[in-house]
Design a protein around this motif. Structure first.
Motif, PDB file in Angstrom:
ATOM      1  N   LYS A   1       0.834  -1.205   0.000  1.00  0.00           N
ATOM      2  CA  LYS A   1       0.000   0.000   0.000  1.00  0.00           C
ATOM      3  C   LYS A   1       0.866   1.251   0.000  1.00  0.00           C
ATOM      4  CE  LYS A   1      -0.348  -0.187   5.063  1.00  0.00           C
ATOM      5  NZ  LYS A   1      -1.269  -0.294   6.211  1.00  0.00           N
ATOM      6  N   ILE A   2       0.274   2.341  -0.488  1.00  0.00           N
ATOM      7  CA  ILE A   2       0.933   3.647  -0.471  1.00  0.00           C
ATOM      8  C   ILE A   2       0.834   4.223   0.935  1.00  0.00           C
ATOM      9  CG2 ILE A   2       0.920   5.983  -1.412  1.00  0.00           C
ATOM     10  CD1 ILE A   2      -0.359   4.859  -3.932  1.00  0.00           C
ATOM     11  N   ILE A   3       1.994   4.619   1.490  1.00  0.00           N
ATOM     12  CA  ILE A   3       1.960   5.185   2.842  1.00  0.00           C
ATOM     13  C   ILE A   3       2.350   6.662   2.849  1.00  0.00           C
ATOM     14  CG2 ILE A   3       2.386   2.976   3.964  1.00  0.00           C
ATOM     15  CD1 ILE A   3       5.315   3.927   4.345  1.00  0.00           C
ATOM     16  N   GLY A   4       2.918   7.149   1.755  1.00  0.00           N
ATOM     17  CA  GLY A   4       3.317   8.547   1.695  1.00  0.00           C
ATOM     18  C   GLY A   4       3.360   9.027   0.260  1.00  0.00           C
ATOM     19  N   SER A   5       3.184  10.348   0.071  1.00  0.00           N
ATOM     20  CA  SER A   5       3.123  10.874  -1.289  1.00  0.00           C
ATOM     21  C   SER A   5       3.470  12.357  -1.289  1.00  0.00           C
ATOM     22  CB  SER A   5       1.707  10.659  -1.850  1.00  0.00           C
ATOM     23  OG  SER A   5       1.584  11.191  -3.134  1.00  0.00           O
ATOM     24  N   VAL A   6       4.134  12.811  -2.345  1.00  0.00           N
ATOM     25  CA  VAL A   6       4.383  14.239  -2.522  1.00  0.00           C
ATOM     26  C   VAL A   6       4.430  14.527  -4.021  1.00  0.00           C
ATOM     27  CG1 VAL A   6       6.912  13.965  -2.418  1.00  0.00           C
ATOM     28  CG2 VAL A   6       5.878  16.186  -1.929  1.00  0.00           C
ATOM     29  N   ASP A   7       3.755  15.572  -4.453  1.00  0.00           N
ATOM     30  CA  ASP A   7       3.777  15.963  -5.854  1.00  0.00           C
ATOM     31  C   ASP A   7       5.014  16.811  -6.139  1.00  0.00           C
ATOM     32  OD1 ASP A   7       1.429  14.636  -6.329  1.00  0.00           O
ATOM     33  OD2 ASP A   7       0.158  16.414  -6.284  1.00  0.00           O
ATOM     34  N   THR A   8       5.499  16.701  -7.370  1.00  0.00           N
ATOM     35  CA  THR A   8       6.623  17.525  -7.812  1.00  0.00           C
ATOM     36  C   THR A   8       6.110  18.531  -8.849  1.00  0.00           C
ATOM     37  OG1 THR A   8       7.171  15.814  -9.435  1.00  0.00           O
ATOM     38  CG2 THR A   8       8.362  15.776  -7.343  1.00  0.00           C
ATOM     39  N   PRO A   9       6.840  19.624  -9.070  1.00  0.00           N
ATOM     40  CA  PRO A   9       6.292  20.703  -9.901  1.00  0.00           C
ATOM     41  C   PRO A   9       6.217  20.402 -11.387  1.00  0.00           C
ATOM     42  CG  PRO A   9       8.509  21.252  -9.157  1.00  0.00           C
ATOM     43  CD  PRO A   9       8.100  20.024  -8.419  1.00  0.00           C
ATOM     44  N   ASN A  10       6.987  19.421 -11.870  1.00  0.00           N
ATOM     45  CA  ASN A  10       7.028  19.194 -13.310  1.00  0.00           C
ATOM     46  C   ASN A  10       6.652  17.744 -13.636  1.00  0.00           C
ATOM     47  OD1 ASN A  10       8.078  21.890 -14.221  1.00  0.00           O
ATOM     48  ND2 ASN A  10       9.713  21.343 -12.785  1.00  0.00           N
ATOM     49  N   LEU A  11       7.418  17.091 -14.492  1.00  0.00           N
ATOM     50  CA  LEU A  11       7.117  15.721 -14.905  1.00  0.00           C
ATOM     51  C   LEU A  11       8.123  14.765 -14.275  1.00  0.00           C
ATOM     52  CD1 LEU A  11       5.413  13.854 -16.754  1.00  0.00           C
ATOM     53  CD2 LEU A  11       7.120  14.268 -18.549  1.00  0.00           C
ATOM     54  N   ALA A  12       7.694  13.996 -13.275  1.00  0.00           N
ATOM     55  CA  ALA A  12       8.575  13.069 -12.554  1.00  0.00           C
ATOM     56  C   ALA A  12       8.707  11.775 -13.347  1.00  0.00           C
ATOM     57  CB  ALA A  12       8.011  12.783 -11.166  1.00  0.00           C
ATOM     58  N   ARG A  13       9.966  11.446 -13.773  1.00  0.00           N
ATOM     59  CA  ARG A  13      10.151  10.298 -14.661  1.00  0.00           C
ATOM     60  C   ARG A  13      11.077   9.218 -14.116  1.00  0.00           C
ATOM     61  NH1 ARG A  13      11.254  13.045 -20.481  1.00  0.00           N
ATOM     62  NH2 ARG A  13      10.842  10.942 -21.233  1.00  0.00           N
ATOM     63  N   ASP A  14      11.896   9.528 -13.123  1.00  0.00           N
ATOM     64  CA  ASP A  14      12.786   8.513 -12.565  1.00  0.00           C
ATOM     65  C   ASP A  14      13.157   8.929 -11.151  1.00  0.00           C
ATOM     66  OD1 ASP A  14      14.219   6.161 -12.481  1.00  0.00           O
ATOM     67  OD2 ASP A  14      15.988   6.956 -13.482  1.00  0.00           O
ATOM     68  N   VAL A  15      13.611   7.949 -10.359  1.00  0.00           N
ATOM     69  CA  VAL A  15      13.944   8.225  -8.964  1.00  0.00           C
ATOM     70  C   VAL A  15      15.105   7.344  -8.527  1.00  0.00           C
ATOM     71  CG1 VAL A  15      12.218   6.563  -8.138  1.00  0.00           C
ATOM     72  CG2 VAL A  15      13.021   8.379  -6.601  1.00  0.00           C
TER      73      VAL A  15
END
Length: 394
Positions: A313-327
């Motif tokens: 399950k998803i336990i945390g989340s944060v949006d980024t200002p542009n296009l998130a493509r890799d981490v």
């Protein structure tokens, strides 16, 4: 009323498939054409597909290309399989039977065509002695293989022959792909050889996992990492999404393919999909750190608890200002390739991640990110890599 012609474009390695309308035999007319990787020596038309053989003059680029010709005015290449990892002589002829292509390429190479966009090798058979397969045809339950055997005593000459295989090869195909048969040692076999081009690959000390994305599905394959050269797959399964990234965690492969897929590889010969996390719909990058998967989905970063695979399950989340493509994750920070730059996210609290810093540049959109020591390496669409000092992530 069409004639199909495979041409080689001058001295280049690029081919071209012409479709010629011969409805009026007195005035044949070129209806359409499509550029191909394959340059010959031949092809086979079956149903709505053209199957083109590829054998370069230099002995490289051995394979089979699949072109959709259902609309003769708009042919398009949909799939390609490289067979150079199991054949050294190049393909001579191909026969289509059912959902398989049988390629006479010294040995007989059997390719699964179930999804033409991701063809894959399921069997490779050596013939008796030094004989080389030049062609194959089926009749009833038997396969007939045309042979060539080179004899050299002072001078060399080719001797032809015919070998009958019963029952037909398709009835003895393994349920899952298997390792190639053992082969005699030679200098040729010691050269590194690649397997099929992958959308993404992940490896441990014992296992290599490859995910090849087709038009609407992904072929997931496992290979041994302990031998000198990966050859045929140990096992495979098909996923419904299009794989973009993958990480290994314990005995699981976690794959970003729109949704998040979990594949059990505890038995590499029989990988099996065990979980789909449908809450994420556009997963395109993943990194596993500890008992968490860090996934980007275009909009931002999602942190997923994976220590209990029954309740992923998803336990945390944060949006980024542009296009998130890799981490990529290191310590308490996640580094996200986001738009034309790098976004740094503080993940010290997995349930409450927060943006900590960023750096932007103007020349291209970032696609990939990797971390080594105090540096982030950011690959962009133009082919350049930016090296960023992240000793102070904020």
């Amino acid at each position: 009323p069409y004639v199909y012609v495979l041409l080689r474009n001058g001295m280049s390695r690029v081919g071209e498939l012409w479709i010629i309308d011969v409805s009026d035999p007195a005035s044949p007319a070129l209806l359409s054409s499509v550029s191909t990787k394959a340059v010959g020596p031949g092809m086979r038309i079956s149903g709505k597909y053209a199957y083109l053989l590829n054998r370069s003059d230099e002995g490289r680029g051995l394979g089979l290309e699949i072109v959709n010709v259902s609309d003769a005015r708009r042919p398009r290449s949909v799939g390609y399989i490289d067979i150079s990892n199991v054949s050294h002589t190049g393909p001579h002829n191909v026969t289509i039977k059912g959902a398989y292509a049988y390629i006479a390429a010294g040995r007989i190479v059997v390719v699964d065509l179930g999804d033409p966009s991701i063809p894959h090798i399921v069997h490779s058979a050596l013939l008796q002695g030094s004989q080389s397969a030049n062609d194959i045809a089926f009749s009833g339950s038997a396969a007939y293989v045309a042979l060539r055997d080179r004899k050299c005593r002072g001078t060399c000459r080719d001797i032809g022959g015919l070998q009958v295989l019963k029952p037909a090869a398709e009835t003895i195909l393994p349920v899952v792909p298997v390792l190639a048969e053992s082969e005699p040692e030679s200098q040729d076999l010691q050269k590194p050889k690649s397997f099929s081009t992958s959308s993404t690959v992940a490896a441990s000390e014992e296992l290599i996992c490859s995910a090849i994305a087709g038009e609407s599905s992904t072929l997931f394959q496992t290979f041994s990492a302990t031998g000198p050269t990966p050859r045929l797959a140990l096992g495979s399964c098909v996923l419904s999404g299009k794989a973009k990234d993958m990480s290994l965690w314990k005995e699981q492969a976690i794959i970003a393919a729109g949704n998040l897929y979990v594949v059990d590889v505890s038995n590499p010969a029989q990988p099996s999909q065990t979980k789909i996390l449908e809450e994420i719909t556009d997963a395109c990058g993943i990194d596993v750190y500890g008992s968490h998967a860090f996934v980007v989905d275009g909009d931002g970063l999602r942190i997923i608890q994976i220590d209990d695979l029954d309740s992923v399950k998803i336990i945390g989340s944060v949006d980024t200002p542009n296009l998130a493509r890799d981490v990529a994750v290191a310590g308490n920070f996640a580094y996200v390739a986001d738009g034309a730059g790098l976004e740094v996210v503080d993940i010290s609290s997995k349930s409450s991640p927060k943006r900590a810093g960023s750096i932007m540049y103007e020349w291209a959109m970032a696609k990939h990110v990797a971390i080594a020591g105090n540096f982030a390496f950011l690959g962009d669409e133009s082919g350049y890599v930016a090296v960023i000092d992240v000793s102070d992530p904020t």
